[in-house]
Scaffold this motif. Structure first.
Motif, mmCIF file in Angstrom:
data_model
loop_
_atom_site.group_PDB
_atom_site.id
_atom_site.type_symbol
_atom_site.label_atom_id
_atom_site.label_comp_id
_atom_site.label_asym_id
_atom_site.label_seq_id
_atom_site.Cartn_x
_atom_site.Cartn_y
_atom_site.Cartn_z
ATOM 1 N N VAL A 124 6.339 12.042 0.369
ATOM 2 C CA VAL A 124 5.182 11.139 0.446
ATOM 3 C C VAL A 124 4.349 11.331 1.733
ATOM 4 C CG1 VAL A 124 6.559 9.183 1.334
ATOM 5 C CG2 VAL A 124 4.424 8.736 0.153
ATOM 6 N N SER A 125 4.998 11.704 2.845
ATOM 7 C CA SER A 125 4.224 11.862 4.088
ATOM 8 C C SER A 125 3.188 12.975 3.968
ATOM 9 C CB SER A 125 5.139 12.190 5.265
ATOM 10 O OG SER A 125 6.052 11.179 5.451
ATOM 11 N N ARG A 180 9.882 10.805 8.875
ATOM 12 C CA ARG A 180 8.686 10.086 8.432
ATOM 13 C C ARG A 180 7.967 9.422 9.617
ATOM 14 N NH1 ARG A 180 8.318 6.481 3.971
ATOM 15 N NH2 ARG A 180 10.427 5.767 4.222
ATOM 16 N N ARG A 235 -6.224 9.556 1.208
ATOM 17 C CA ARG A 235 -6.331 8.313 1.983
ATOM 18 C C ARG A 235 -7.625 7.583 1.628
ATOM 19 N NH1 ARG A 235 -2.092 7.852 5.051
ATOM 20 N NH2 ARG A 235 -2.830 5.794 5.632
ATOM 21 N N SER A 288 0.835 -1.217 0.000
ATOM 22 C CA SER A 288 0.000 0.000 0.000
ATOM 23 C C SER A 288 0.863 1.258 0.000
ATOM 24 C CB SER A 288 -0.986 0.001 1.169
ATOM 25 O OG SER A 288 -0.304 0.142 2.381
ATOM 26 N N GLY A 289 2.087 1.170 0.562
ATOM 27 C CA GLY A 289 2.990 2.324 0.532
ATOM 28 C C GLY A 289 3.328 2.713 -0.901
ATOM 29 N N ASP A 301 4.215 10.154 10.225
ATOM 30 C CA ASP A 301 3.278 9.022 10.215
ATOM 31 C C ASP A 301 2.484 8.925 11.521
ATOM 32 O OD1 ASP A 301 4.133 8.276 7.694
ATOM 33 O OD2 ASP A 301 5.321 6.559 8.358
ATOM 34 N N GLY A 333 1.502 -1.852 5.205
ATOM 35 C CA GLY A 333 1.280 -0.405 5.200
ATOM 36 C C GLY A 333 1.342 0.173 6.600
ATOM 37 N N ARG A 334 0.471 1.140 6.859
ATOM 38 C CA ARG A 334 0.453 1.801 8.166
ATOM 39 C C ARG A 334 -0.904 1.662 8.858
ATOM 40 N NH1 ARG A 334 4.569 2.395 5.797
ATOM 41 N NH2 ARG A 334 6.234 3.901 6.152
ATOM 42 N N ASP A 335 -1.947 1.506 8.061
ATOM 43 C CA ASP A 335 -3.312 1.532 8.615
ATOM 44 C C ASP A 335 -4.133 0.328 8.134
ATOM 45 O OD1 ASP A 335 -3.363 2.190 5.947
ATOM 46 O OD2 ASP A 335 -4.898 3.727 6.145
ATOM 47 N N ALA A 380 0.404 11.569 1.985
ATOM 48 C CA ALA A 380 -0.326 10.536 2.735
ATOM 49 C C ALA A 380 -1.148 11.127 3.883
ATOM 50 C CB ALA A 380 0.654 9.497 3.268
ATOM 51 N N ARG A 410 0.086 12.484 12.183
ATOM 52 C CA ARG A 410 -0.938 13.027 11.284
ATOM 53 C C ARG A 410 -2.325 12.780 11.889
ATOM 54 N NH1 ARG A 410 0.510 8.604 7.260
ATOM 55 N NH2 ARG A 410 -0.752 6.913 8.040
ATOM 56 N N TYR A 424 0.751 5.118 -2.193
ATOM 57 C CA TYR A 424 0.962 6.512 -1.754
ATOM 58 C C TYR A 424 2.161 7.115 -2.492
ATOM 59 C CZ TYR A 424 -2.558 5.836 1.778
ATOM 60 O OH TYR A 424 -3.762 5.597 2.395
ATOM 61 N N ARG A 425 3.183 6.283 -2.719
ATOM 62 C CA ARG A 425 4.360 6.770 -3.441
ATOM 63 C C ARG A 425 4.008 7.091 -4.897
ATOM 64 N NH1 ARG A 425 9.654 5.362 -1.379
ATOM 65 N NH2 ARG A 425 9.457 4.675 0.768
HETATM 66 O O1 DC Z 1 5.927 1.723 3.371
HETATM 67 P P1 DC Z 1 6.516 2.918 2.608
HETATM 68 O O2 DC Z 1 7.719 3.515 3.285
HETATM 69 O O3 DC Z 1 6.756 2.620 1.186
HETATM 70 O O4 DC Z 1 5.362 4.036 2.663
HETATM 71 C C1 DC Z 1 5.500 5.271 2.030
HETATM 72 C C2 DC Z 1 4.733 6.339 2.793
HETATM 73 O O5 DC Z 1 3.336 6.137 2.612
HETATM 74 C C3 DC Z 1 4.997 6.409 4.282
HETATM 75 O O6 DC Z 1 5.638 7.621 4.617
HETATM 76 C C4 DC Z 1 3.660 6.373 4.935
HETATM 77 C C5 DC Z 1 2.654 6.287 3.846
HETATM 78 N N1 DC Z 1 1.723 5.164 3.999
HETATM 79 C C6 DC Z 1 0.556 5.403 4.655
HETATM 80 O O7 DC Z 1 0.340 6.503 5.159
HETATM 81 N N2 DC Z 1 -0.380 4.415 4.749
HETATM 82 C C7 DC Z 1 -0.153 3.208 4.230
HETATM 83 N N3 DC Z 1 -1.082 2.247 4.335
HETATM 84 C C8 DC Z 1 1.065 2.936 3.564
HETATM 85 C C9 DC Z 1 2.007 3.943 3.489
#
Ligand code: DC
Length: 221
Positions: free
Chosen positions: A99-100, A180, A109, A33-34, A184, A129-131, A103, A187, A37-38
């Motif tokens: 990217v932050s 980051r 989102r 998923s990152g 992350d 990912g993050r979420d 994102a 936010r 966003y990238r």
């Molecule tokens: O995993 P990564 O480093 O490739 O992610 C790139 C950016 O995308 C990271 O700074 C946070 C964001 N991201 C996010 O907010 N939610 C996700 N599900 C995946 C990545």
């Protein structure tokens, strides 16, 4: 919904390495998923919408024109943006630096979360990912949150960038990982945090294979 394995965590904790291995082992689809966003960040950069200020109107007006897919090329999964292979571009430092900000935009989102859910409706998926465990698939039983010390993570990211032919000094990478983390976790929309029922795994002192064995035994258990 199909079977979903959610792997969240801080930047450069080995999430994508583990997610790819688990997906291969289980025969599931791997979704980074990152990378989505990238890819959006790359799209904004090439269109000149990220300068000192972000041109939010142009970005939001053009979201409907963004098509992100994952394809396999020579046994590697690559990210495509409107049909073009952008894998090399989205791993570069200019994308990492911006990217932050992208994102953190709630509309972006929602746009990507919806795409991620659609993929999960049709496929058994390992998504990192993050979420993923908190927002995208909160109902899945398999949620992992990977972490590692900041130095170990910066070292891993530095190695990755070198493989991608970017010669950047370690301190710059360390600062990028730190900032980051801050972006992350602070936010307002979907900040990075473990889901209440996620299993937290610290990967600092373990090899890729050791972490993989642990995750597989937890998934099977
Ligand atoms: O995993 P990564 O480093 O490739 O992610 C790139 C950016 O995308 C990271 O700074 C946070 C964001 N991201 C996010 O907010 N939610 C996700 N599900 C995946 C990545």
């Amino acid at each position: 919904m199909k079977k979903i394995i959610a792997i969240d965590g801080h930047a450069a904790t080995g999430k994508s390495t583990q997610a790819k291995k688990i997906a291969k082992y289980l025969g599931y689809k791997y979704i980074d998923s990152g990378a989505m966003y990238r890819a959006v960040t790359h799209y904004c950069l090439i269109n000149g919408w990220i300068n000192k200020l972000i041109n939010l109107n142009s970005i939001l007006e053009n979201l409907k024109n963004i098509d992100i897919q994952f394809k396999t090329l020579n046994n590697f999964q690559i990210t495509t943006l409107n049909g073009n292979d952008v894998e090399g571009y989205i791993r570069k430092m200019d994308v990492a630096k911006n990217v932050s900000k992208i994102a953190a935009i709630p509309e972006i989102r929602s746009f990507l979360v919806e795409k991620q859910r659609q993929i999960g409706l049709k496929n058994n998926v390992v998504m990192d990912g993050r979420d993923i465990g908190t927002v995208v698939f909160p109902e899945t039983e398999n949620k992992f949150f990977l972490t590692a010390s900041i130095e170990v993570r910066a070292e891993r990211r530095h190695e990755e960038l070198k493989l991608n032919n970017e010669s950047i000094d370690f301190s710059t990478v360390l600062e990028n990982v730190k900032s980051r983390d801050l972006d992350d976790t602070s936010r307002l929309t979907s900040p990075l945090e473990p889901a209440e029922d996620a299993i937290i795994v610290d990967t600092s002192n373990y090899s890729v294979n050791e972490v993989f064995d642990k995750l597989i035994s937890l998934i099977k258990g």
